[in-house]
Structure formats: structure tokens, C-alpha cells
Design an enzyme around this catalytic site. Structure first.
Site, PDB file in Angstrom:
ATOM      1  N   ARG A   1       0.378  -5.008  15.617  1.00  0.00           N
ATOM      2  CA  ARG A   1       1.801  -4.991  15.967  1.00  0.00           C
ATOM      3  C   ARG A   1       2.153  -3.694  16.681  1.00  0.00           C
ATOM      4  O   ARG A   1       2.850  -3.700  17.705  1.00  0.00           O
ATOM      5  CB  ARG A   1       2.644  -5.144  14.701  1.00  0.00           C
ATOM      6  CG  ARG A   1       4.157  -5.032  14.904  1.00  0.00           C
ATOM      7  CD  ARG A   1       4.848  -4.634  13.617  1.00  0.00           C
ATOM      8  NE  ARG A   1       4.473  -3.284  13.188  1.00  0.00           N
ATOM      9  CZ  ARG A   1       4.700  -2.795  11.970  1.00  0.00           C
ATOM     10  NH1 ARG A   1       5.286  -3.544  11.048  1.00  0.00           N
ATOM     11  NH2 ARG A   1       4.348  -1.557  11.678  1.00  0.00           N
TER      12      ARG A   1
ATOM     13  N   HIS B   1       0.937   0.009  -1.165  1.00  0.00           N
ATOM     14  CA  HIS B   1       1.176  -1.428  -1.153  1.00  0.00           C
ATOM     15  C   HIS B   1       0.011  -2.140  -1.852  1.00  0.00           C
ATOM     16  O   HIS B   1      -0.860  -2.717  -1.185  1.00  0.00           O
ATOM     17  CB  HIS B   1       1.283  -1.948   0.281  1.00  0.00           C
ATOM     18  CG  HIS B   1       2.548  -1.588   0.977  1.00  0.00           C
ATOM     19  ND1 HIS B   1       3.721  -2.303   0.807  1.00  0.00           N
ATOM     20  CD2 HIS B   1       2.837  -0.579   1.839  1.00  0.00           C
ATOM     21  CE1 HIS B   1       4.675  -1.749   1.550  1.00  0.00           C
ATOM     22  NE2 HIS B   1       4.163  -0.719   2.186  1.00  0.00           N
TER      23      HIS B   1
ATOM     24  N   LYS C   1       1.211   9.130  10.529  1.00  0.00           N
ATOM     25  CA  LYS C   1       1.400   8.010   9.613  1.00  0.00           C
ATOM     26  C   LYS C   1       0.251   7.930   8.611  1.00  0.00           C
ATOM     27  O   LYS C   1      -0.918   8.034   8.978  1.00  0.00           O
ATOM     28  CB  LYS C   1       1.495   6.708  10.408  1.00  0.00           C
ATOM     29  CG  LYS C   1       1.806   5.484   9.548  1.00  0.00           C
ATOM     30  CD  LYS C   1       1.968   4.234  10.408  1.00  0.00           C
ATOM     31  CE  LYS C   1       2.331   3.023   9.560  1.00  0.00           C
ATOM     32  NZ  LYS C   1       2.539   1.802  10.376  1.00  0.00           N
TER      33      LYS C   1
ATOM     34  N   CYS D   1       7.160   1.349  -1.837  1.00  0.00           N
ATOM     35  CA  CYS D   1       7.176   2.079  -0.561  1.00  0.00           C
ATOM     36  C   CYS D   1       8.576   2.623  -0.247  1.00  0.00           C
ATOM     37  O   CYS D   1       9.087   3.454  -0.970  1.00  0.00           O
ATOM     38  CB  CYS D   1       6.631   1.201   0.555  1.00  0.00           C
ATOM     39  SG  CYS D   1       6.011   2.168   1.960  1.00  0.00           S
TER      40      CYS D   1
ATOM     41  N   GLU E   1      -0.007  -4.899  -3.178  1.00  0.00           N
ATOM     42  CA  GLU E   1       0.055  -6.351  -2.949  1.00  0.00           C
ATOM     43  C   GLU E   1      -0.584  -6.768  -1.628  1.00  0.00           C
ATOM     44  O   GLU E   1      -0.848  -7.962  -1.416  1.00  0.00           O
ATOM     45  CB  GLU E   1       1.517  -6.823  -2.979  1.00  0.00           C
ATOM     46  CG  GLU E   1       2.314  -6.626  -1.710  1.00  0.00           C
ATOM     47  CD  GLU E   1       2.809  -5.215  -1.467  1.00  0.00           C
ATOM     48  OE1 GLU E   1       3.487  -4.989  -0.460  1.00  0.00           O
ATOM     49  OE2 GLU E   1       2.509  -4.325  -2.293  1.00  0.00           O
TER      50      GLU E   1
ATOM     51  N   SER F   1       0.879   2.560   3.888  1.00  0.00           N
ATOM     52  CA  SER F   1       1.375   2.426   5.256  1.00  0.00           C
ATOM     53  C   SER F   1       2.786   3.010   5.300  1.00  0.00           C
ATOM     54  O   SER F   1       3.766   2.318   5.033  1.00  0.00           O
ATOM     55  CB  SER F   1       1.387   0.945   5.669  1.00  0.00           C
ATOM     56  OG  SER F   1       1.862   0.799   6.987  1.00  0.00           O
TER      57      SER F   1
END
Length: 333
Positions: A248, A234, A163, A142, A236, A191
């Protein structure tokens, strides 16, 4: 922190190290030394450790992995996260004292307008130069991928209109050992607020391995003395990672720490949950207060996200690449 990852070892805590008696079993092949430079934001720090350890364990088969954790000292941390790093991680100066087969470098939460103005920029670029000649392969994830190509070839990332957040179908566009036996298409979590344009990568000599019709370039590579692998996504992430990020950001909006309400992650929540969250957003815009977070509805994910299955294939192929070279000296004796 150095951890021996064994196929049968549980990973309830990153601080657990197997007893010495476990080291004598035959595990078929030389151990691999893998370093994680974990620069993720404080709320995701420990989760990132566990995610990569579990992913490597699932991908390793019979091979043992010695897993070393580091973090760039210039990444700003809360007192609690700083204590965790100082007590559980090795100092970055220790990096040069080990022979690493592979390295994984995560991104960090941006705090400056430009990447080369980040407080950790110098540490990160020195790490890029070190990894080129001191690892067999390094994964840049990222924001770390964006920073690495900026340092290596002055490729500037571009701000996205909105985003890129969700789970996206990715297709293999180049035959490569890294994507061998990967599902077609396979799902990857993304993300990010920025992207690297494929045209810029092509012009600089990078090879794009996978792309998404909606999210753009996913994985790309470049060969130095080390094979550099870049993830814009991502792989993972566990099933709840995007949910935690979304909640969040909702919390930050309600606390007036951000101006815009976050978009729903793409192809992530089921239809009923999306409807509830759209209604909640309307309420939040009219009753903007941190206490409103207590009224968030129950969240259910789509049944078909399955982001982790592709990651296991990618990392198994990566470890096999590292292992082929690690075993070569032993076979020659």
C-alpha cells in the site's frame, strides 16, 4: 452485528451466524461477550474482523464467545466501508445495552497532527471512560493505546525517526497471567510511526509486561475496575498483513501520495526478496509512476516469522481471565 463464535464454526464471512440449533450444545462454562470497536482504515476493516474472530476462536477452547462489532461513527470512511459498517455493525449507542466481559479497541489511521485533534477524539475518550467501569478487561491496540494513555494520564507519544515496521522478538519482563506459557522470546508485528516511552509509563504507574530490544515497549497494563491491556504492536496480524501495508505504501509513493519511499519491514521478507525489493526501489525512484507497481517482484516471507503462535497464547490467557470471573456467579449458585 453479533456473532456466536464456536470452536467448530468456520469463519468465511463475518456476517455468518450459526443456526439456533447449534446453541443448545454444552460448551463448558458461561458464554463470554466480547466487543470489537474496529476503527482500522478501510482497506483493513474486514481483514481485522476476520483476524480477531479467528484468534478468539483459536483461543477459546470449549467456551463460546458472543462477538459484537462496532466502529466509532466519527472515523471517516469511504462510501463502501461506510455501507459495510452501517449494514453489518451495531451502532455504538448499543454498547451500553450489553454486559461486556471484554472489549478490543483498534486504532485508526491518523488524519490530524495531534491525537486530541482527531475527529474521533471525543468518541474515543468517552469510550475509555465507559470501559473503565463496564468491562472486566479492555485491550487497546496501537494508536488506540496511545490515545488512551494520553486521555488517562496525559502521556504524550513520541515520533520515531523511522517507522517501526516488521516482526520483532519480544521478551517477558514481568510475570503476569497474560503472558503465562508464552514463548521466550515471542514474535510480534509492529507497524507505527510513534511510541510511548517506558520511562513515562513507569512514572505514571503502568506495568510493562513485554518489551523488544529493537521496538521498545510491547505490552503494558493498568488496573482500574477493568483491567486495561495496551498493545503497541499488532498480535492479531496474519502473515500477510505487513506485506499488504508495505505494498500500500509503495503504491502511495508511486502515486505521489507520500514523499518518502517505505522502508522494508524488519525480519519479514526472505533475503532473496529483500534484494529484489531494493532493486525495485532504485527503479521506482527513477521511474516514479503508478503503473510501475505491475513490475513488483514475487514476494516470499521468511520461514521463521511465526507471529501468530504468541498471539494465541496471549488471547487464551486473556479469555481465561475473563472466564474465571464469568463462571464465578454460576459456581456460587
Amino acid at each position: 452485528m453479533t456473532i456466536l463464535i464456536d470452536r467448530d464454526q468456520g469463519i468465511p464471512s463475518p456476517a455468518l451466524v450459526p443456526a439456533e440449533g447449534d446453541l443448545a450444545r454444552d460448551h463448558g462454562g458461561a458464554d463470554l461477550n466480547i466487543g470489537l470497536i474496529n476503527n482500522m482504515p478501510d482497506p483493513a476493516l474486514k481483514a481485522t474482523e476476520r483476524q480477531f474472530m479467528k484468534l478468539l476462536q483459536a483461543a477459546a477452547g470449549q467456551r463460546r464467545i458472543r462477538f459484537h462489532c462496532f466502529s466509532l461513527p466519527s472515523v471517516k470512511r469511504s462510501p463502501e466501508a461506510k455501507w459495510h459498517v452501517e449494514s453489518e455493525y451495531s451502532e455504538l449507542t448499543e454498547l451500553g445495552r450489553h454486559k461486556f466481559d471484554g472489549l478490543i479497541v483498534t486504532g485508526a489511521e491518523p488524519v490530524a497532527p495531534e491525537l486530541d485533534q482527531e475527529p474521533y477524539w471525543r468518541d474515543l475518550t468517552e469510550l475509555v471512560d465507559w470501559a473503565k467501569v463496564n468491562t472486566r478487561s479492555t485491550i487497546w491496540s496501537c494508536l488506540a493505546a496511545h490515545a488512551a494513555v494520553l486521555h488517562l494520564d496525559r502521556i504524550e507519544r513520541r515520533r520515531l525517526p523511522a517507522k517501526c515496521h516488521g516482526i520483532f522478538d519480544c521478551d517477558t519482563v514481568t510475570n503476569d497471567l497474560l503472558t503465562r506459557a508464552a514463548p521466550a522470546p515471542f514474535k510480534v508485528s509492529h507497524s507505527r510511526l510513534n511510541e510511548i516511552a517506558e520511562s513515562d509509563l513507569d512514572a505514571a504507574g503502568y506495568q510493562v509486561l513485554t518489551r523488544s530490544a529493537k521496538a521498545g515497549v510491547d505490552i503494558f497494563v493498568r488496573q482500574y475496575a477493568s483491567r486495561f491491556v495496551f498493545f503497541q504492536g499488532h498480535p492479531e496480524y496474519d502473515a500477510l498483513s505487513l506485506q499488504r501495508e508495505y505494498l500500500r505504501d509503495v503504491g502511495r509513493y508511486l502515486a505521489r501520495e507520500r514523499d518518502d519511499y517505505p522502508h522494508l519491514p524488519v525480519s519479514y521478507f526472505d533475503a532473496a526478496t529483500e534484494e529484489k525489493l531494493v532493486r525495485f526501489e532504485k527503479q521506482a525512484r527513477h521511474q516514479r509512476h503508478p503503473a510501475l507497481s505491475n513490475e513488483l517482484p514475487a514476494l516470499n516471507l521468511r520461514a521463521d516469522i511465526a507471529a501468530g503462535s504468541a498471539a494465541a497464547v496471549l488471547f487464551r490467557n486473556w479469555l481465561q481471565y475473563l472466564g474465571a470471573e464469568a463462571d464465578a456467579p454460576a459456581l456460587a449458585r
